[in-house]
Design a protein around this motif. Structure first.
Motif, PDB file in Angstrom:
ATOM      1  N   MET A 167       5.228  10.101   0.147  1.00 49.47           N
ATOM      2  CA  MET A 167       4.064  10.711   0.795  1.00 49.47           C
ATOM      3  C   MET A 167       3.858  10.183   2.213  1.00 49.47           C
ATOM      4  O   MET A 167       3.217  10.831   3.036  1.00 49.47           O
ATOM      5  N   SER A 168       4.417   9.017   2.513  1.00 49.57           N
ATOM      6  CA  SER A 168       4.278   8.444   3.855  1.00 49.57           C
ATOM      7  C   SER A 168       5.508   8.705   4.712  1.00 49.57           C
ATOM      8  O   SER A 168       5.562   8.303   5.872  1.00 49.57           O
ATOM      9  N   ALA A 169       6.508   9.353   4.144  1.00 49.02           N
ATOM     10  CA  ALA A 169       7.752   9.602   4.884  1.00 49.02           C
ATOM     11  C   ALA A 169       7.574  10.774   5.849  1.00 49.02           C
ATOM     12  O   ALA A 169       6.836  11.713   5.576  1.00 49.02           O
ATOM     13  N   TYR A 170       8.256  10.678   6.992  1.00 49.66           N
ATOM     14  CA  TYR A 170       8.270  11.789   7.944  1.00 49.66           C
ATOM     15  C   TYR A 170       9.626  11.807   8.636  1.00 49.66           C
ATOM     16  O   TYR A 170      10.611  11.329   8.070  1.00 49.66           O
ATOM     17  N   GLY A 171       9.709  12.377   9.807  1.00 53.48           N
ATOM     18  CA  GLY A 171      10.996  12.624  10.448  1.00 53.48           C
ATOM     19  C   GLY A 171      11.899  11.427  10.591  1.00 53.48           C
ATOM     20  O   GLY A 171      13.119  11.542  10.452  1.00 53.48           O
ATOM     21  N   VAL A 208      12.439   5.421   0.262  1.00 50.00           N
ATOM     22  CA  VAL A 208      11.805   6.674   0.704  1.00 50.00           C
ATOM     23  C   VAL A 208      11.281   7.464  -0.493  1.00 50.00           C
ATOM     24  O   VAL A 208      10.182   8.031  -0.442  1.00 50.00           O
ATOM     25  N   ASN A 209      12.034   7.502  -1.583  1.00 49.68           N
ATOM     26  CA  ASN A 209      11.583   8.231  -2.773  1.00 49.68           C
ATOM     27  C   ASN A 209      10.329   7.599  -3.375  1.00 49.68           C
ATOM     28  O   ASN A 209       9.482   8.299  -3.930  1.00 49.68           O
ATOM     29  N   THR A 210      10.213   6.290  -3.262  1.00 49.95           N
ATOM     30  CA  THR A 210       9.050   5.597  -3.814  1.00 49.95           C
ATOM     31  C   THR A 210       7.795   5.896  -3.010  1.00 49.95           C
ATOM     32  O   THR A 210       6.725   6.126  -3.573  1.00 49.95           O
ATOM     33  N   LEU A 222       0.826  -1.212   0.000  1.00 51.95           N
ATOM     34  CA  LEU A 222       0.000   0.000   0.000  1.00 51.95           C
ATOM     35  C   LEU A 222       0.861   1.264   0.000  1.00 51.95           C
ATOM     36  O   LEU A 222       0.478   2.288  -0.562  1.00 51.95           O
ATOM     37  N   LEU A 223       2.039   1.176   0.609  1.00 49.64           N
ATOM     38  CA  LEU A 223       2.908   2.339   0.716  1.00 49.64           C
ATOM     39  C   LEU A 223       3.908   2.444  -0.430  1.00 49.64           C
ATOM     40  O   LEU A 223       4.218   3.543  -0.896  1.00 49.64           O
ATOM     41  N   TYR A 224       4.409   1.287  -0.895  1.00 52.89           N
ATOM     42  CA  TYR A 224       5.507   1.300  -1.856  1.00 52.89           C
ATOM     43  C   TYR A 224       5.232   0.503  -3.133  1.00 52.89           C
ATOM     44  O   TYR A 224       6.082   0.483  -4.029  1.00 52.89           O
ATOM     45  N   GLY A 225       4.091  -0.142  -3.233  1.00 48.92           N
ATOM     46  CA  GLY A 225       3.811  -1.000  -4.374  1.00 48.92           C
ATOM     47  C   GLY A 225       3.504  -0.248  -5.661  1.00 48.92           C
ATOM     48  O   GLY A 225       3.330   0.978  -5.669  1.00 48.92           O
ATOM     49  N   HIS A 226       3.400  -1.021  -6.752  1.00 53.26           N
ATOM     50  CA  HIS A 226       3.135  -0.442  -8.076  1.00 53.26           C
ATOM     51  C   HIS A 226       1.828   0.341  -8.097  1.00 53.26           C
ATOM     52  O   HIS A 226       1.743   1.404  -8.717  1.00 53.26           O
ATOM     53  N   GLN A 227       0.800  -0.197  -7.425  1.00 54.64           N
ATOM     54  CA  GLN A 227      -0.491   0.492  -7.339  1.00 54.64           C
ATOM     55  C   GLN A 227      -0.733   0.938  -5.893  1.00 54.64           C
ATOM     56  O   GLN A 227      -1.793   0.703  -5.315  1.00 54.64           O
ATOM     57  N   ALA A 228       0.248   1.575  -5.313  1.00 59.39           N
ATOM     58  CA  ALA A 228       0.144   2.068  -3.939  1.00 59.39           C
ATOM     59  C   ALA A 228      -0.754   3.298  -3.882  1.00 59.39           C
ATOM     60  O   ALA A 228      -1.349   3.704  -4.884  1.00 59.39           O
ATOM     61  N   LEU A 229      -0.861   3.889  -2.711  1.00 60.31           N
ATOM     62  CA  LEU A 229      -1.635   5.126  -2.568  1.00 60.31           C
ATOM     63  C   LEU A 229      -1.148   6.174  -3.564  1.00 60.31           C
ATOM     64  O   LEU A 229      -1.937   6.928  -4.126  1.00 60.31           O
ATOM     65  N   ILE A 230       0.165   6.214  -3.745  1.00 59.12           N
ATOM     66  CA  ILE A 230       0.759   7.045  -4.796  1.00 59.12           C
ATOM     67  C   ILE A 230       1.447   6.094  -5.769  1.00 59.12           C
ATOM     68  O   ILE A 230       2.541   5.599  -5.512  1.00 59.12           O
ATOM     69  N   PRO A 231       0.807   5.760  -6.907  1.00 61.20           N
ATOM     70  CA  PRO A 231       1.384   4.801  -7.859  1.00 61.20           C
ATOM     71  C   PRO A 231       2.761   5.249  -8.351  1.00 61.20           C
ATOM     72  O   PRO A 231       3.081   6.440  -8.354  1.00 61.20           O
ATOM     73  N   TRP A 232       3.551   4.300  -8.779  1.00 63.31           N
ATOM     74  CA  TRP A 232       4.910   4.591  -9.212  1.00 63.31           C
ATOM     75  C   TRP A 232       4.987   5.666 -10.296  1.00 63.31           C
ATOM     76  O   TRP A 232       5.825   6.570 -10.191  1.00 63.31           O
TER      77      TRP A 232
END
Length: 312
Positions: free
Chosen positions: A128-132, A123-125, A46-56
């Motif tokens: 949108m879910s990355a933080y501190g 992290v680049n992938t 869901l976070l990093y997959g091809h069809q994640a919240l933000i697709p590749w």
């Protein structure tokens, strides 16, 4: 007679010191990142997959074509006859393997480069879910490339007999210390510029947000002085960090206060991983890891490190 200023500055940065703070940094950050992977295991697609919240394709368009991410690796999926989702799990498997090898201190510097690069792609992938926690982990991993983090508590150290005090340990720890002082001081100054950290509104708003809310803190509306004290204490700890951490007498209590601050963040805001990485950073920089030595006679070698403990 006092030493010349030049000699004191040289000793400050280059007087040989223990390798254990840097070994603690390596082991702790590796364990944290492994824990993060296991924690997020079910959510990784869901976070990093091809069809994640933000697709590749979307993340690639936002981050830019020259920013490395998992889609770069997926470009070779057709040649290997595997799906993009398989690429993700292969990538995660390789990342986990490298983290474990880095943790054990095998080919430490090479593994540090690989962990840093793979973490950067991950992290680049899922930016949108990355933080501190991702930001500080990336900073620490970058330092691990250049610092002698494999000189103790590692297979490299056993093979190369590197468990000795040297000037590079000291220089590395000083860099960590100065970096933390800058981070905390200017973070506190930035907070102090706004009125929210003086009237208690900042902590009130944070504790009442759904994304951070762990407990019902609405009772603080009847006791606004509680929010003010929390905000003022945070400002005092962050702005005062460079001052009490450099004081020999105050360092122990300052480090305890910083640890308690981040434990509070973990408990009341649910930012456990962020809290842990900040504690790791401060303990590695300002907590002293002093080896206990046991006498043992074997030829010319009379002393051998048998165990270590964290002291302040």
């Amino acid at each position: 007679m006092k030493k010349p200023i030049r000699a004191r500055i040289f000793n400050f940065f280059f007087k040989p010191s223990s390798p254990y703070p840097l070994a603690f940094l390596r082991i702790s950050v590796a364990l944290l990142l492994i824990t993060q992977l296991l924690w997020l295991y079910k959510s990784l697609p869901l976070l990093y997959g091809h069809q994640a919240l933000i697709p590749w394709p979307v993340s690639q368009a936002i981050m830019g074509n020259y920013t490395p991410n998992i889609e770069w690796v997926a470009g070779y999926a057709d040649y290997l006859h595997i799906s993009p989702d398989d690429v993700l799990w292969i990538f995660i498997g390789v990342y986990l393997f490298v983290l474990v090898v880095f943790l054990l201190g095998i080919f430490t510097r090479v593994m540090a480069v690989l962990v840093w690069a793979l973490h950067y792609m991950l992290v680049n992938t899922g930016f949108m879910s990355a933080y501190g926690v991702e930001s500080f982990a990336h900073i620490i991993l970058f330092y691990c490339i250049f610092m002698p983090v494999g000189n103790a508590w590692s297979f490299d150290a056993r093979k190369g007999n590197k468990q000795a005090d040297n000037e590079w340990n000291t220089l590395s720890v000083r860099v960590l210390q100065l970096h933390l002082c800058i981070i905390y001081f200017f973070s506190g100054i930035e907070k102090a510029v706004g009125i929210q950290w003086w009237n208690g509104e900042a902590i009130w708003r944070t504790l009442m947000q759904d994304q951070f809310k762990q407990f019902d803190m609405s009772w603080m509306a009847y006791y606004p002085w509680v929010a003010k004290i929390i905000c003022w204490s945070t400002l005092l700890l962050e702005i005062g960090y460079p001052f009490y951490m450099w004081g020999t007498a105050s360092r122990k209590y300052g480090l305890i206060a910083i640890i308690l601050l981040h434990l509070g963040i973990a408990v009341f805001l649910g930012l456990q991983l962020f809290a842990v990485i900040m504690i790791i950073f401060s303990v590695a920089a300002f907590g002293k890891l002093k080896p206990r030595k046991a006498l043992g006679h074997s030829g010319a070698a009379a002393q051998k490190i048998t165990e270590s403990s964290i002291i302040f």
